[in-house]
Design a protein around this motif. Structure first.
Motif, mmCIF file in Angstrom:
data_model
loop_
_atom_site.group_PDB
_atom_site.id
_atom_site.type_symbol
_atom_site.label_atom_id
_atom_site.label_comp_id
_atom_site.label_asym_id
_atom_site.label_seq_id
_atom_site.Cartn_x
_atom_site.Cartn_y
_atom_site.Cartn_z
ATOM 1 N N ASP A 1 39.461 43.214 35.071
ATOM 2 C CA ASP A 1 38.217 42.859 35.756
ATOM 3 C C ASP A 1 37.695 43.980 36.645
ATOM 4 O O ASP A 1 36.621 43.845 37.229
ATOM 5 C CB ASP A 1 38.396 41.571 36.570
ATOM 6 C CG ASP A 1 39.455 41.700 37.654
ATOM 7 O OD1 ASP A 1 40.316 42.603 37.535
ATOM 8 O OD2 ASP A 1 39.438 40.897 38.611
ATOM 9 N N SER B 1 36.159 42.130 30.645
ATOM 10 C CA SER B 1 36.421 41.997 32.073
ATOM 11 C C SER B 1 37.070 40.667 32.454
ATOM 12 O O SER B 1 37.366 40.438 33.625
ATOM 13 C CB SER B 1 35.118 42.162 32.858
ATOM 14 O OG SER B 1 34.172 41.179 32.474
ATOM 15 N N ASP B 2 37.292 39.786 31.476
ATOM 16 C CA ASP B 2 38.018 38.551 31.750
ATOM 17 C C ASP B 2 38.656 38.060 30.454
ATOM 18 O O ASP B 2 38.401 38.590 29.370
ATOM 19 C CB ASP B 2 37.116 37.475 32.363
ATOM 20 C CG ASP B 2 35.965 37.061 31.450
ATOM 21 O OD1 ASP B 2 36.220 36.648 30.308
ATOM 22 O OD2 ASP B 2 34.800 37.154 31.894
ATOM 23 N N MET C 1 42.769 37.608 36.310
ATOM 24 C CA MET C 1 41.341 37.859 36.091
ATOM 25 C C MET C 1 40.558 36.574 36.306
ATOM 26 O O MET C 1 41.116 35.478 36.209
ATOM 27 C CB MET C 1 41.109 38.367 34.659
ATOM 28 C CG MET C 1 41.715 39.705 34.347
ATOM 29 S SD MET C 1 41.393 40.193 32.627
ATOM 30 C CE MET C 1 42.373 38.968 31.744
ATOM 31 N N PRO C 2 39.266 36.682 36.569
ATOM 32 C CA PRO C 2 38.430 35.480 36.700
ATOM 33 C C PRO C 2 38.177 34.845 35.344
ATOM 34 O O PRO C 2 38.470 35.441 34.303
ATOM 35 C CB PRO C 2 37.139 36.041 37.313
ATOM 36 C CG PRO C 2 37.082 37.459 36.833
ATOM 37 C CD PRO C 2 38.510 37.929 36.827
ATOM 38 N N VAL C 3 37.644 33.650 35.359
ATOM 39 C CA VAL C 3 37.263 32.876 34.167
ATOM 40 C C VAL C 3 38.493 32.405 33.394
ATOM 41 O O VAL C 3 38.710 31.212 33.197
ATOM 42 C CB VAL C 3 36.317 33.664 33.230
ATOM 43 C CG1 VAL C 3 35.882 32.765 32.065
ATOM 44 C CG2 VAL C 3 35.112 34.188 34.002
ATOM 45 N N ASP D 1 42.744 33.758 32.796
ATOM 46 C CA ASP D 1 43.712 34.806 33.134
ATOM 47 C C ASP D 1 44.363 35.403 31.891
ATOM 48 O O ASP D 1 44.173 34.945 30.765
ATOM 49 C CB ASP D 1 44.765 34.274 34.115
ATOM 50 C CG ASP D 1 45.647 33.174 33.519
ATOM 51 O OD1 ASP D 1 45.885 33.188 32.299
ATOM 52 O OD2 ASP D 1 46.102 32.306 34.286
#
Length: 229
Positions: free
Chosen positions: A20, A45-46, A68-70, A72
């Motif tokens: 990310d 990025s996710d 990571m967001p959204v 992992d």
């Protein structure tokens, strides 16, 4: 976020970057780009983007951040490997990137099918060697650290049940299995068992087939989960 203009270079190992932090990805892309046998085919990025990227570009190796967001890295690893199995193609080798040495998330990702983990502050040469190593499928990344992860986070069952397929190993294969599960390399096993490295490789390959494990990381997982070491 794949790069549509990228050109594949011969038989280069194809790699996807999942993290990310754009600046971190940029640094890794530059490092990998300096190697003639390695090629970045896309970035995400996710975890959700990573699943889509893997389906679209079919990378051979994925560098996967754990947190990571959204979605992992653990759930993304599970989904990507399941996706590959459903497709019937080769599974990508997934290297988990983590900030912490004894990281329970990294251990969970390895149980989920990742081929090992690398610390984010590792030397550049180590990361490059790790990519080539997992692509070859013949070694455990940071074997001692992987072993410590399982010793730190997982207790062996009180009465572990040894799978029937373990009984299919010959006495020599069991000896080599235990040495490999402790993190010894082929050359170290060869020296300990007074064998050639070629013979050790043959035994390791047969052990993989009999135990239905993909690589030496999965061999370590098998050993610890069944209380064999």
């Amino acid at each position: 976020m794949s790069d549509p203009g990228i050109e594949r270079r011969g038989e280069a190992i194809t790699i996807a970057l999942v993290d990310d932090q754009a600046l971190f990805r940029g640094g890794i892309r530059m490092l990998i780009g300096s190697q003639p046998d390695l090629l970045v085919v896309g970035e995400a990025s996710d975890g959700r983007q990573a699943i889509e990227l893997a389906a679209r570009t079919l990378p051979q190796v994925i560098l996967m951040d754990v947190r990571m967001p959204v979605l992992d890295g653990i759930e993304a690893t599970k989904a990507i490997l399941a996706q590959a199995d459903a497709r019937g193609g080769d599974r990508p080798r997934i290297i988990v990137l983590t900030t912490f040495d004894l990281d329970e998330a990294a251990a969970t990702a390895i149980r989920a099918g990742a081929s090992g983990f690398v610390l984010k502050d590792a030397e550049p040469e180590f990361l490059l060697a790790a990519i080539r190593t997992v692509h070859a499928g013949n070694a455990v990344i940071a074997a001692s650290a992987t072993r410590e992860l399982f010793e730190h986070f997982e207790q062996a069952p009180a009465a572990p049940v040894v799978p029937e397929r373990f009984a299919e190993l010959t006495a020599r294969e069991r000896e080599i299995f235990l040495l490999a599960a402790r993190g010894l390399s082929n050359s170290e096993i060869a020296a300990a068992e007074f064998l050639s490295e070629a013979t050790v490789k043959t035994h390791i390959s047969r052990i993989f087939g009999k135990l239905d494990v993909r690589d030496r990381v999965q061999l370590v997982v098998f050993a610890f989960e069944h209380g064999l070491v």
